[in-house]
Design an enzyme around this catalytic site. Sequence first.
Site, short mmCIF file in Angstrom:
data_model
loop_
_atom_site.label_atom_id
_atom_site.label_comp_id
_atom_site.label_asym_id
_atom_site.label_seq_id
_atom_site.Cartn_x
_atom_site.Cartn_y
_atom_site.Cartn_z
N ASP A 1 0.81 -1.22 0.00
CA ASP A 1 0.00 0.00 0.00
C ASP A 1 0.85 1.27 0.00
OD1 ASP A 1 -2.50 1.12 -0.04
OD2 ASP A 1 -2.64 1.29 2.13
C1 FPP Z 1 3.74 -8.52 -11.27
C2 FPP Z 1 3.57 -7.76 -10.03
C3 FPP Z 1 3.65 -8.49 -8.76
C4 FPP Z 1 3.35 -6.43 -10.11
C5 FPP Z 1 3.09 -5.57 -8.93
C6 FPP Z 1 3.17 -4.11 -9.28
C7 FPP Z 1 2.69 -3.31 -8.11
C8 FPP Z 1 3.69 -2.71 -7.17
C9 FPP Z 1 1.36 -3.18 -7.92
C10 FPP Z 1 0.74 -2.43 -6.79
C11 FPP Z 1 -0.71 -2.19 -7.12
C12 FPP Z 1 -1.50 -1.44 -6.11
C13 FPP Z 1 -2.89 -1.14 -6.51
C14 FPP Z 1 -0.97 -1.08 -4.93
C15 FPP Z 1 -1.64 -0.25 -3.91
O1 FPP Z 1 -1.12 1.10 -3.96
P1 FPP Z 1 -2.09 2.25 -4.36
O2 FPP Z 1 -2.10 2.41 -5.84
O3 FPP Z 1 -3.44 1.93 -3.75
O4 FPP Z 1 -1.47 3.53 -3.68
P2 FPP Z 1 -2.13 4.41 -2.53
O5 FPP Z 1 -2.36 3.47 -1.37
O6 FPP Z 1 -1.11 5.45 -2.21
O7 FPP Z 1 -3.41 4.97 -3.05
#
Ligand code: FPP
Length: 271
Positions: A41
């Site tokens: 996160d």
């Molecule tokens: C192949 C593989 C394993 C790829 C992973 C790539 C990756 C790091 C994905 C995270 C996706 C995600 C929605 C994370 C939450 O952060 P957020 O976007 O909700 O950020 P926030 O909490 O600040 O809103």
Amino acid sequence: MGNKENQNLLTSYNLGNIARRLLFGILSMGPIPDHIAFIMDGNRRYSKKNKLEEGTGHNLGFTALTSMLKYCYELEVKYITVYAFSIDNFKRRPEEVKSLMELIREKIESLIKEDSIVNQHGVRVYFVGDLKLLDDSVRLAAEKAMEVTAGNSKAVLSICIAYTSTNEIVNAVEQSCVEKWDELDSSTKNSISVMDVEKHMYMRVAPNPDIVVRTSGENRLSNFLLWQSANSILYNPAALWPEIGLRHLVWAVLNFQRNQACLETKKKQQH
Ligand SMILES: CC(C)=CCC/C(C)=C/CC/C(C)=C/COP(=O)(O)OP(=O)(O)O
């Protein structure tokens, strides 16, 4: 960069490696968790905080994941699970969903390259979730990654994508009912056990997690491994996911070891 600077960099890199191995040697004198699950996160917040483009946080998030996997495999944690994309994430702005999916597809492809962290450590990759909700290109990349790593047996990486725990549980209960209904012996038709349901869980590929880490200081599970985390230790460092590092892993493992020691003491007191 001059020769001397290059040498200095190499020396500090090697010193870092040696220090980490020593630290892991000491940690390994205690119990090492079998399974650590991560809710990655805070990637968008990282971009905002550092005035970067939105996608940069997710990109750096993948780099952070690669380092974390390397540390975990060096420490001989056999099972790692990560929450990469929830079913609820499909409700984000269409252009954000599109670029996240594109990034995930690209990263899946990088995971199966010959020199990837997965191949260096003999890791079998599973994609866990309702994969039919994915675009063809992402689903095909995920299926290919599962196929080409199927012969790896040293560790398991489960990537939860198009996943929510409630979806997983409903699906598993449904499958158990179908299975029971089909049983010829009508005497067992009405009873469904925990084992019957677990047999149909997407996460049947790993034992329940010992530790669930959620970065960015949030302490909700957000529909992640609700069934499997019944007895897990929760750890929620304030660091945003791209900022996660070795110190967080060491702290999580020490916490786990302290917890195991408390459980042992309680057991002894009961006898
Ligand atoms: C192949 C593989 C394993 C790829 C992973 C790539 C990756 C790091 C994905 C995270 C996706 C995600 C929605 C994370 C939450 O952060 P957020 O976007 O909700 O950020 P926030 O909490 O600040 O809103």
